[in-house]
Each structure stands twice: as C-alpha cells, then as structure tokens.
Scaffold this active site. Structure first.
Site, PDB file in Angstrom:
ATOM      1  CG  HIS A 306      -2.069   0.917   1.091  1.00  0.00           C
ATOM      2  ND1 HIS A 306      -1.978   2.281   1.335  1.00  0.00           N
ATOM      3  CD2 HIS A 306      -3.336   0.692   0.667  1.00  0.00           C
ATOM      4  CE1 HIS A 306      -3.143   2.830   1.093  1.00  0.00           C
ATOM      5  NE2 HIS A 306      -3.987   1.899   0.678  1.00  0.00           N
ATOM      6  CG  ASP A 363      -8.505  -4.558  -2.682  1.00  0.00           C
ATOM      7  OD1 ASP A 363      -9.726  -4.402  -2.569  1.00  0.00           O
ATOM      8  OD2 ASP A 363      -7.738  -3.655  -3.044  1.00  0.00           O
TER       9      ASP A 363
HETATM   10  N1  CMC Z   1       4.002  -7.665  -4.763  1.00  0.00           N
HETATM   11  C1  CMC Z   1       5.321  -7.674  -4.968  1.00  0.00           C
HETATM   12  N2  CMC Z   1       6.113  -6.590  -4.911  1.00  0.00           N
HETATM   13  C2  CMC Z   1       5.513  -5.426  -4.614  1.00  0.00           C
HETATM   14  C3  CMC Z   1       4.135  -5.339  -4.368  1.00  0.00           C
HETATM   15  C4  CMC Z   1       3.364  -6.511  -4.454  1.00  0.00           C
HETATM   16  N3  CMC Z   1       2.061  -6.508  -4.233  1.00  0.00           N
HETATM   17  N4  CMC Z   1       3.803  -4.063  -4.103  1.00  0.00           N
HETATM   18  C5  CMC Z   1       4.938  -3.366  -4.183  1.00  0.00           C
HETATM   19  N5  CMC Z   1       5.967  -4.199  -4.480  1.00  0.00           N
HETATM   20  C6  CMC Z   1       7.404  -3.832  -4.580  1.00  0.00           C
HETATM   21  C7  CMC Z   1       7.677  -3.095  -5.877  1.00  0.00           C
HETATM   22  O1  CMC Z   1       8.021  -4.003  -6.898  1.00  0.00           O
HETATM   23  C8  CMC Z   1       8.802  -2.195  -5.453  1.00  0.00           C
HETATM   24  O2  CMC Z   1       9.969  -2.998  -5.379  1.00  0.00           O
HETATM   25  P1  CMC Z   1      11.425  -2.365  -5.763  1.00  0.00           P
HETATM   26  O3  CMC Z   1      11.647  -1.277  -4.759  1.00  0.00           O
HETATM   27  O4  CMC Z   1      12.354  -3.501  -5.677  1.00  0.00           O
HETATM   28  O5  CMC Z   1      11.244  -1.833  -7.162  1.00  0.00           O
HETATM   29  C9  CMC Z   1       8.433  -1.807  -4.016  1.00  0.00           C
HETATM   30  O6  CMC Z   1       7.652  -2.907  -3.535  1.00  0.00           O
HETATM   31  C10 CMC Z   1       7.652  -0.511  -3.906  1.00  0.00           C
HETATM   32  O7  CMC Z   1       6.528  -0.621  -4.778  1.00  0.00           O
HETATM   33  P2  CMC Z   1       5.800   0.600  -5.483  1.00  0.00           P
HETATM   34  O8  CMC Z   1       5.181   0.116  -6.728  1.00  0.00           O
HETATM   35  O9  CMC Z   1       6.755   1.760  -5.559  1.00  0.00           O
HETATM   36  O10 CMC Z   1       4.726   0.957  -4.407  1.00  0.00           O
HETATM   37  P3  CMC Z   1       3.503   1.921  -4.656  1.00  0.00           P
HETATM   38  O11 CMC Z   1       3.293   2.640  -3.397  1.00  0.00           O
HETATM   39  O12 CMC Z   1       3.710   2.734  -5.878  1.00  0.00           O
HETATM   40  O13 CMC Z   1       2.302   0.922  -4.981  1.00  0.00           O
HETATM   41  C11 CMC Z   1       0.497  -0.554  -4.714  1.00  0.00           C
HETATM   42  C12 CMC Z   1       1.325   0.582  -4.070  1.00  0.00           C
HETATM   43  C13 CMC Z   1      -0.697  -0.831  -3.811  1.00  0.00           C
HETATM   44  C14 CMC Z   1      -0.016  -0.108  -6.070  1.00  0.00           C
HETATM   45  C15 CMC Z   1       1.390  -1.813  -4.830  1.00  0.00           C
HETATM   46  O14 CMC Z   1       1.824  -2.230  -3.560  1.00  0.00           O
HETATM   47  C16 CMC Z   1       0.709  -2.933  -5.569  1.00  0.00           C
HETATM   48  O15 CMC Z   1       0.774  -2.984  -6.801  1.00  0.00           O
HETATM   49  N6  CMC Z   1       0.027  -3.878  -4.846  1.00  0.00           N
HETATM   50  C17 CMC Z   1      -0.720  -4.929  -5.511  1.00  0.00           C
HETATM   51  C18 CMC Z   1      -2.058  -4.388  -6.004  1.00  0.00           C
HETATM   52  C19 CMC Z   1      -3.011  -4.163  -4.847  1.00  0.00           C
HETATM   53  O16 CMC Z   1      -3.165  -5.010  -3.984  1.00  0.00           O
HETATM   54  N7  CMC Z   1      -3.689  -3.007  -4.868  1.00  0.00           N
HETATM   55  C20 CMC Z   1      -4.689  -2.635  -3.853  1.00  0.00           C
HETATM   56  C21 CMC Z   1      -4.218  -1.495  -3.012  1.00  0.00           C
HETATM   57  S1  CMC Z   1      -5.201  -1.209  -1.540  1.00  0.00           S
HETATM   58  C22 CMC Z   1      -6.784  -0.782  -2.046  1.00  0.00           C
HETATM   59  C23 CMC Z   1      -6.912   0.254  -3.075  1.00  0.00           C
HETATM   60  O17 CMC Z   1      -6.169   1.217  -3.161  1.00  0.00           O
HETATM   61  O18 CMC Z   1      -7.822   0.138  -3.887  1.00  0.00           O
END
Ligand code: CMC
Length: 428
Positions: A306, A363
């Site tokens: 998140h 989720d």
């Molecule tokens: N699985 C594996 N690796 C992950 C995940 C994940 N679910 N989420 C983040 N990472 C890694 C990402 O690859 C990155 O690694 P590195 O630093 O080595 O490149 C690091 O963690 C930081 O990730 P980010 O993409 O910069 O984080 P963000 O804050 O931009 O994204 C997020 C947040 C929720 C989009 C992301 O964690 C994600 O894609 N999660 C899976 C989708 C999900 O469950 N979404 C629902 C979110 S909660 C409800 C809502 O908002 O609707």
C-alpha cells in the site's frame, strides 16, 4: 519545531510556511514556489504531495490507523451500519436518530430508476463489464435528474447524496441482471440498504431471496470499511473532475473508472484470480511467492502492499477475522481462504516483503467475503464502488464548498523534442 522551511535556489534563499494538520502531520506549503523562483516540484505518483486540506478521513500508515471524521474504523465496524457511516462521512458528524431515519427514508424513496433508463441497459452487450455499465449509468443519471445539479445547502446535498447512493445500488444489481440476461428486479420499500441490494441481485420473479443475517452483516461491514480512504487514486480523480466545477454525478462516474484498475479497486478481483490460479495449477505457495519476487516475472502479490500503510492495513485485519467468522457461521469452507492464509504467512516472514514493508491490504480478504455472499467475481469492484460512494460525495462536497478551491492543474517537466520545423511529406 519548524514553522518555515528555507529553500536555497540559484544563490537565493526562499522561505515557505510549514502547515500542520490536526494529528501533527507536517507539510511545506509551496503554493508560491513557481511565482517566486520559477521552479516547480516533481513528484512521480504524488507520493510526497498533499493535494488538499481535508477534514474527512485520517490515516497514519505507520501505525495502521484509519479514522472517518475522527472515529476509529474499529469502532465503526463493530457498531455502525453503512447508512450511518455514509452520513457521518458526508456530513461530518454522527447522525441523530431523526437524521438517520430521514436519510434511510430518502434512500428508500429514491431507489427506482427513471423508466427510460431501462433502454440504456438493453443497449449494452451481454458480457459488458459491470464497472463500465456503472460508470456510464451514473453519468446517464445526470440526464434524468438535472435538478440535483444545484446543491446549495445541507438539505439539497442530502437528497442528492441519497439519490446517488440509492440508485448506484439499483444500477449495480440491474447491470448484473442484464449481464446474465435475467429480468431486472425492482427495489422493495420495506428493506434496508444492504438487504434491498441483495434482494435486487438474487431475487427472481418467481422466488424472493431472503439473505441470512450473517450475509447482510458481512456485506454491511465490507461497505463500512470501504466508505472512504482519503486521497487515493479514485478520490483524487473525483476531486480533479470536481475542481472544474463538474457536477457530483459526473465526478463520481469518473471515480468509478479510476477505481476499476487492478492496482486500485480492481485488486479485489485480481486477488481471487491469483488464488484461483494457485489452486487450479496445484502450485506450491512458496513457488508462487518466488515467482513474485523475481522481477522479470512482473507479477505482484495482489492484495499486498500500500502506498500509505507501511505496517498493517487495519481494514485487512478486520476483514480477515470477518471472513473466518462468516464462513464458520454459514458452515462453509473456502479453499481460497486457506491459500490466502498460507500466502500471508510466507510473505510476512520473507525479507523481500519485510524490507519493502508490504502487508495484506483491504483487498486481500474482502474477496473471500464477497464469494461467501454469493456475488460473481465481476461484481467485486462494483461493490467497492458502492462502498466508496460516501467518500467520493464527501470529497466532492468539501471541494465544492471551499471558497478558495481552484481548478486542479498540475505542471510537468517537458522532456520531448526541442523545437524543430515541419517537414514536407516527401522528405520524411
Ligand atoms: N508484490 C510484490 N512486490 C511489490 C508489491 C506486491 N504486491 N507491491 C509493491 N511491491 C514492490 C515493488 O516491486 C517495489 O519494489 P522495488 O523497490 O524492488 O522496485 C516496491 O515494492 C515498492 O513498490 P511501489 O510500486 O513503488 O509501491 P507503490 O506505493 O507505488 O504501490 C500498490 C502501491 C498498492 C499499487 C502496490 O503495492 C501494488 O501494486 N500492490 C498490488 C495491487 C493491490 O493489492 N492493490 C490494492 C491497493 S489497496 C486498495 C486500493 O487502493 O484500492
């Protein structure tokens, strides 16, 4: 504690005020930065940008705190109905008994759609995605209800909010019925918000559906936990659209589109697809986690991570317990819950997830509940949208009422071609 922040640019020092929130969050107010220095800030994905001051929802992502209008989510989850929470989120205080009765009556009174909206449903192809239908139909509502465009005081807002929340529920169930080629079911005047939705979803002309109390309770909890979540992608979209002074229906319809993607509300579908994939493939859960950790796979553990929560998501904690309780009280079992529990255990002990502070989000377990309610997978994100409607309405109102509100218009750093001339076609 700093009250100003000094920035040194091209040999000149500039001071900017530091703004403090109720819970001591601090922000540097750079609204005069460009005028004074010619510089803008660059913040990919807005991870460090406060887009507004808001009095609706407070999140402390490091401590796993979520409060609507100051009230902890744990209190609301145990004590309030979705209708009560919706009123709280929109109007900023807990409703009195009269407020709640009046709002419930409005929700009941406005649950029908204009008869000619039926034709819109007939125009969608049978497999149209309910999120596409929902967004289109919310926009279409504004054609049929032009009088709700003028929202001047709390009374007119209450009617407009009730109409939107009530009709969204009718549209959602009608989009499901039309997607399966079944006749649309009319709302009933004697049922509460959640029960009425379940009736429109699952009743058929020759048999009324009576939801078990556990099912209505679980769905109510799901909606309460989704009611608002400050400046997430869809809410920021609603505010972005609202900032051009677009009406509430147009703004919320845009919110539905933003919610649809798998990184946001669409994650509740993606989680179930992931769990189903693991179950069907017979893959070891460790093996799946290894795949996720391999960056070349471009896979993510859906329902994990998140932008704001870096400790735990309090909604996920409540939903995990609720999923367990619900299955037990209905005497059901779901193999996907077992896989989810294993995945969580492995991920929470794995350095990849620990170092990146990735925890289950809202989720991860919500889909287990929606499956037990009997909802089809393509309705899961629609359920999120129904739940988030009070938050979108509240944010629309906050911006609408702000005398200092300006149109949202970010800047950019241009990295395209430098100026060059037009070339005649034959020379290209
Ligand atoms: N699985 C594996 N690796 C992950 C995940 C994940 N679910 N989420 C983040 N990472 C890694 C990402 O690859 C990155 O690694 P590195 O630093 O080595 O490149 C690091 O963690 C930081 O990730 P980010 O993409 O910069 O984080 P963000 O804050 O931009 O994204 C997020 C947040 C929720 C989009 C992301 O964690 C994600 O894609 N999660 C899976 C989708 C999900 O469950 N979404 C629902 C979110 S909660 C409800 C809502 O908002 O609707």
């Amino acid at each position: 504690m700093n009250t100003t922040c000094r920035i040194e640019l091209d040999g000149t020092s500039h001071e900017f005020p530091v703004v403090r929130g109720t819970e001591d969050e601090r922000a540097i107010d750079i609204s005069t930065l460009r005028d004074r220095t010619g510089y803008i800030t660059l913040d990919d994905g807005y991870g460090n940008t406060g887009s507004c001051r808001s009095a609706i929802t407070f999140i402390d992502g490091d401590r796993g705190i979520l409060r609507y209008r100051g009230i902890p989510i744990e209190d609301l989850a145990g004590k309030s109905s979705f209708v009560e929470v919706a009123w709280l989120v929109i109007f900023g205080r807990l409703p009195t008994i009269e407020d709640r009765d009046r709002f419930s009556a409005l929700l009941t009174e406005h649950s029908m759609l204009h008869h000619s909206m039926r034709k819109h449903f007939e125009g969608f192809p049978p497999n149209a995605h309910p999120m596409a239908i929902l967004s289109a139909m919310i926009n279409a509502l504004s054609c049929h209800e032009p009088d709700v465009m003028d929202i001047e005081d709390e009374a007119t807002l209450e009617v407009a909010a009730a109409r939107l929340m009530s009709k969204v529920r009718t549209i959602a169930s009608a989009s499901y019925k039309s997607s399966i080629g079944a006749p649309l079911i009319y709302p009933r005047m004697d049922l509460k918000y959640v029960e009425n939705f379940l009736h429109m979803m699952f009743s058929v002309p020759y048999r009324e559906y009576e939801p078990p109390p556990e099912v209505a309770r679980a769905l109510n909890l799901f909606l309460v936990l989704h009611a608002d979540h400050e400046q997430n992608c869809s809410t920021s979209t609603v505010r972005m659209v609202a900032s051009s002074q677009a009406n509430m229906y147009a703004s919320c319809s845009a919110g539905v589109c933003a919610l649809w993607g798998p990184l946001h509300g669409g994650a509740n579908v993606a989680v179930i697809e992931m769990l189903e994939f693991i179950r069907r493939s017979g893959m070891n859960v460790h093996e799946y986690v290894d795949r996720v950790k391999n960056k070349d796979s471009r896979l993510r553990l859906m329902g994990f991570g998140h932008r704001v929560y870096k400790n735990f998501d309090p909604r996920s904690k409540i939903l995990k317990q609720a999923a367990d309780d619900m299955l037990e009280s209905l005497n059901l079992s779901d193999p996907l819950l077992d896989i989810a529990l294993k995945l969580e255990e492995i991920a929470l002990n794995d350095p990849y997830f620990i170092e990146r502070k990735l925890y289950p989000n809202v989720d991860f377990y919500s889909g287990i509940i929606l499956r037990a309610v009997g909802l089809p997978l393509n309705m899961f994100t629609v359920m999120f949208a129904i739940g988030r409607m009070p938050g979108w309405i509240a944010n629309w109102k906050e911006l609408h009422d702000d005398p200092k509100a300006r149109i949202y218009r970010p800047r950019q750093v241009y990295v395209g071609e430098a100026k060059h001339g037009w070339e005649p076609r034959e020379d290209r």
